[in-house]
Every structure is written in structure tokens, then in C-alpha cells.
Write an enzyme that holds these catalytic residues in place. Sequence first.
Site, short mmCIF file in Angstrom:
data_model
loop_
_atom_site.label_atom_id
_atom_site.label_comp_id
_atom_site.label_asym_id
_atom_site.label_seq_id
_atom_site.Cartn_x
_atom_site.Cartn_y
_atom_site.Cartn_z
N GLU A 45 0.74 -1.25 -0.15
CA GLU A 45 0.01 -0.02 0.12
C GLU A 45 0.95 1.27 0.01
O GLU A 45 1.87 1.30 0.95
CB GLU A 45 -0.90 0.11 1.17
CG GLU A 45 -1.72 1.14 1.31
CD GLU A 45 -2.66 1.01 2.56
OE1 GLU A 45 -3.59 1.76 2.50
OE2 GLU A 45 -2.49 0.18 3.49
N LYS A 114 -9.32 2.90 -2.66
CA LYS A 114 -9.48 2.27 -1.44
C LYS A 114 -10.88 2.74 -1.25
O LYS A 114 -11.08 3.84 -1.24
CB LYS A 114 -8.51 2.87 -0.33
CG LYS A 114 -8.58 1.96 0.90
CD LYS A 114 -7.40 2.18 1.94
CE LYS A 114 -7.65 1.39 2.97
NZ LYS A 114 -6.27 1.61 3.88
N CYS A 147 -5.74 -3.04 1.97
CA CYS A 147 -5.60 -3.06 3.54
C CYS A 147 -7.10 -3.15 4.21
O CYS A 147 -7.62 -4.24 4.26
CB CYS A 147 -4.96 -1.82 4.08
SG CYS A 147 -4.28 -1.83 5.62
#
Length: 261
Positions: A45, A114, A147
Site C-alpha cells: 500500500e 481504496k 488494506c
Amino acid sequence: MTGKLNITVAQSPADLNGPRVRLAWLRDCLSRLEGQQTDLLVLPELFLTGYNIGSRVSDWAETADGPSARAIAEFARAHRVAIHYGFAEREGGRLFNSASCIGKDGSLLSTHRKLLLPPGFEGDHFSPGEAYTLFELEGFKAATLICYDAEFPETFRAVAEAGAELVLVPTALGAQWGVVANTVIPARAFENGVYVCYANSCGHEDGMDYFGGSCVIAPDGQELARAGTGEELLKAGIGKAAVQAAQSRLPYLADRRRLPG
């Protein structure tokens, strides 16, 4: 297409200072992989900027086709390796915590923003994405979850229902959250019958310690490869047949539709 994929997960040092240094590290990483039949390299990430860097993330943000993306495309073409990497994406006046995949020919295959931002640094700097991202990669249907995205069973179920066979999860997992890498991620693979590649950073960055623990998990929930706490190039081979076998043996995706409500 052979229905097989040779993957390397790069657990990179968290303290690499900025895009120029990080691209140099990536170039060296690809040189070390030369001749090892790598089809896909998966990076953590916000690989291009670093994660725990405060307002510098805005200074180093780029568009999805910016100079760093063009440099990575050149690396991909030169080494005939697809590269999946996290970066801070700028679009207009907004920033996104994004990850792109560039194919072996240097073409942009996907960019995922994200979806879910944890409180703190990310919520202060980024806007959330609005869609799941699936794409074709060397004969596999792949998806990206970044994540915190991957810590919700609903997100994994959504991309698996859409046909994903391989889920790529770049992460910046802190040292106190080892349960995610060791327990949650294998469970996500098992309960959906898909491969998961989990790519974390390692070491220390501006007051934050990283867990490491990058891994490649098979559709039956078993570890194919697991990193320790330091810098590592983690290798695993995967095959589509294992996805079919896992989903046939435990048809969770089909049987869930029989649940009430």
C-alpha cells in the site's frame, strides 16, 4: 494462457524516502528477479510514497498516468513482469489511496481506489473510492482490495461473487495488528475459495513499526508462502484449477443464496 501464474510479493522497507528512492529500489528488485520466471510483482500500500508520512503524501501524489506510472510501465516492458503497486493518486483537488496494475506490455490494466478509510491519517488526506475493481491478468480474473478494505467479509464476498479468482491486497499493517495477516486474510481466502496475495511493508517509518507477514494464501486457506519481519521477495506459483476445486468442495458462494433474508 496456461492457467498458472508465478507471483512475487515484495515486502519492501518502509523507510525508503520518496518516489525517486522507491523507484530505484523497485528497479533493483526487478534486476534480482531476472531469469526467475516472475509473471506478477505485488508491492505494498502507498508503495510509491510511503504510508506514515503525513502531509508529504500530498506533495508526492500523482495521477494514475503520471511520471512514476510511466517509469513503472517501462520497467514492466523491459522485464516482462506485470507490476501491482500502491500510490497516492491525485485527481483534480482530491487525493485517493490507490493501487494500479500495469501489464507485462506496459499497459494500465486497472486502478483501484481504496473504498474504506480508517480514522486518522487516511481519513484526513484521502477521499474514499466508490467501486470494486476487477480485471484480467494472465488468464486470471483478479481484484484489488487495499488494506482495511480486505478486513470486511462483505468486500471479499462481493469480488468473489463477481468472479475474482485472485485478490491482491496491498497493505500497511502495523506491528500490533498481526491477527489480520495471520488469521483474517487466510479466512477470507478459505471462505471464498480464492487466492489472496497480501503485500505489506517492513521495518520502521516515522514512528510506526510494520508487522511484515506478507503472504500468498491458497483457495483452501493454506499458506503457500509467508514472509517474516524483514525485507523479502516472497515467491509462489498459483493455478486456476485450485479455485475450481475449492469452490466445488465447499460451495459457500452458491449456498449462501439459500440463506433466509
